[in-house]
Design a protein around this motif. Structure first.
Motif, PDB file in Angstrom:
ATOM      1  N   LYS A 120     -51.524  -6.460  26.064  1.00 27.72           N
ATOM      2  CA  LYS A 120     -52.884  -6.837  25.694  1.00 27.72           C
ATOM      3  C   LYS A 120     -53.859  -5.771  26.192  1.00 27.72           C
ATOM      4  O   LYS A 120     -53.546  -4.981  27.092  1.00 27.72           O
ATOM      5  N   ASP A 121     -55.053  -5.767  25.608  1.00 32.00           N
ATOM      6  CA  ASP A 121     -56.052  -4.762  25.962  1.00 32.00           C
ATOM      7  C   ASP A 121     -56.293  -4.688  27.464  1.00 32.00           C
ATOM      8  O   ASP A 121     -56.369  -3.596  28.042  1.00 32.00           O
ATOM      9  N   ALA A 122     -56.413  -5.834  28.100  1.00 28.66           N
ATOM     10  CA  ALA A 122     -56.733  -5.843  29.533  1.00 28.66           C
ATOM     11  C   ALA A 122     -55.666  -5.109  30.341  1.00 28.66           C
ATOM     12  O   ALA A 122     -55.994  -4.355  31.274  1.00 28.66           O
ATOM     13  N   LYS A 123     -54.411  -5.302  29.995  1.00 23.21           N
ATOM     14  CA  LYS A 123     -53.313  -4.648  30.710  1.00 23.21           C
ATOM     15  C   LYS A 123     -53.300  -3.159  30.422  1.00 23.21           C
ATOM     16  O   LYS A 123     -53.118  -2.337  31.333  1.00 23.21           O
ATOM     17  N   ARG A 124     -53.502  -2.788  29.173  1.00 24.02           N
ATOM     18  CA  ARG A 124     -53.530  -1.364  28.821  1.00 24.02           C
ATOM     19  C   ARG A 124     -54.634  -0.643  29.592  1.00 24.02           C
ATOM     20  O   ARG A 124     -54.412   0.424  30.169  1.00 24.02           O
TER      21      ARG A 124
END
Length: 204
Positions: free
Chosen positions: A57-61
């Motif tokens: 997900k964006d947050a992890k990336r």
């Protein structure tokens, strides 16, 4: 225990450059191609959850991206514009841009370049080995790191442009040719950021 691709390179006193691109098949805006080289013996445990950027997900990336950049021996992220793609094709442009970026890197050890996919990067300087691996972004951590840098760069640009071109649903389709995106092109026409050669079938 089997050695990882990185460990095998390091054992042979070489460095590994993982390369991946994002936006290759998009119909809107640029493609981004990134490469990452970690130092010998790099401890991947400081990048928990590192894998193919498409699975994150964006947050992890966005959490992993600065750690990758801070700890990499070298990294690059090059933009291939829609106009360039319309002239050269995405295929030719990505290999040209990747080889030019890699040939600029100055290192004290020999380099192995590994590209996600089935085609090796051509025209590399003497002493640089080139290999490819299908699903490399999932199997090789250094390629995963490159995919995250490319994905984050691409995503930031998509979010910036989404507000300027709200009719095209860019925030959700990331520039790819979804049915909603294609319908918007038919209704509102092309923006300056669309790849003309990719959109011929949507317009008369």
């Amino acid at each position: 225990m089997d050695l990882t691709v990185e460990e095998t390179a390091w054992q042979n006193d070489k460095l590994l450059c993982g390369v991946d691109e994002v936006g290759y098949g998009s119909i809107f805006h640029s493609c981004y191609i990134a490469g990452v080289i970690f130092p010998t013996g790099f401890d991947f445990s400081i990048l928990p959850g590192l894998t193919d950027s498409k699975k994150l997900k964006d947050a992890k990336r966005f959490a992993l991206e600065p750690i990758i950049k801070e700890n990499a021996l070298s990294w690059f992220c090059e933009e291939i514009t829609a106009a360039t793609i319309d002239i050269e094709t995405a295929y030719h442009a990505k290999y040209r841009v990747a080889s030019e970026a890699i040939n600029k890197i100055v290192l004290e050890k020999p380099l192995i370049v590994i590209m996600d996919g089935s085609v090796k990067i051509p025209n590399l300087n003497t002493g640089i080995d080139s290999i490819s691996l299908i699903k490399g972004d999932l199997l090789i951590k250094t390629i995963s790191a490159a995919s995250i840098i490319a994905k984050c760069t691409h995503r930031r640009k998509m979010m910036e442009l989404a507000g300027l071109f709200s009719n095209y649903d860019i925030a959700n389709n990331n520039g790819y040719g979804t049915s909603k995106h294609e319908a918007a092109i038919r209704q509102f026409g092309l923006t300056p950021h669309h790849r003309r050669t990719y959109c011929k079938k949507f317009i008369q």
